[in-house]
Write a protein that holds these residues in place. Sequence first.
Motif, short mmCIF file in Angstrom:
data_model
loop_
_atom_site.label_atom_id
_atom_site.label_comp_id
_atom_site.label_asym_id
_atom_site.label_seq_id
_atom_site.Cartn_x
_atom_site.Cartn_y
_atom_site.Cartn_z
N ASN A 1 1.99 6.93 -6.64
CA ASN A 1 0.96 7.89 -7.05
C ASN A 1 1.37 9.31 -6.72
O ASN A 1 1.18 10.23 -7.52
CB ASN A 1 -0.38 7.55 -6.38
CG ASN A 1 -1.04 6.33 -6.97
OD1 ASN A 1 -0.77 5.96 -8.10
ND2 ASN A 1 -1.89 5.69 -6.19
N PHE B 1 1.06 4.17 -2.79
CA PHE B 1 0.84 5.57 -2.38
C PHE B 1 1.99 6.46 -2.84
O PHE B 1 1.78 7.54 -3.40
CB PHE B 1 0.67 5.65 -0.86
CG PHE B 1 0.59 7.05 -0.33
CD1 PHE B 1 -0.58 7.78 -0.44
CD2 PHE B 1 1.70 7.65 0.25
CE1 PHE B 1 -0.66 9.09 0.03
CE2 PHE B 1 1.63 8.95 0.73
CZ PHE B 1 0.46 9.67 0.62
N ASP C 1 0.83 -1.21 0.00
CA ASP C 1 0.00 0.00 0.00
C ASP C 1 0.87 1.26 0.00
O ASP C 1 0.57 2.22 -0.71
CB ASP C 1 -0.92 0.01 1.23
CG ASP C 1 -2.04 -1.03 1.15
OD1 ASP C 1 -2.28 -1.56 0.04
OD2 ASP C 1 -2.65 -1.30 2.20
#
Length: 88
Positions: free
Chosen positions: A22, A19, A15
């Motif tokens: 992005n 993150f 995750d």
Amino acid sequence: MDGHDTDDPKQSTADMTVFVQNLLQQMQSRFQTMSDSIITKIDEMGSRIDELEQSINDLRTEMGQEGSPSPSATSKAKEEPKAADNSA
């Protein structure tokens, strides 16, 4: 050892990786947008300076002063002998 405990850190790491990827993509996009904007503004300023130079040259021609030196060249010419006098 519980298998569930080892999955959580892996999922958390995955995750976090997504993150960060992005976030980096968003930053790259913003920097590219800013860069394009800056380049466009610099190009516009260059065009305006060219237009201003042409207008000044046109005015000088109209006034019949095309051959006379510019004020900055005149002031530089005045400064050079002073510098020569000081060094002599």
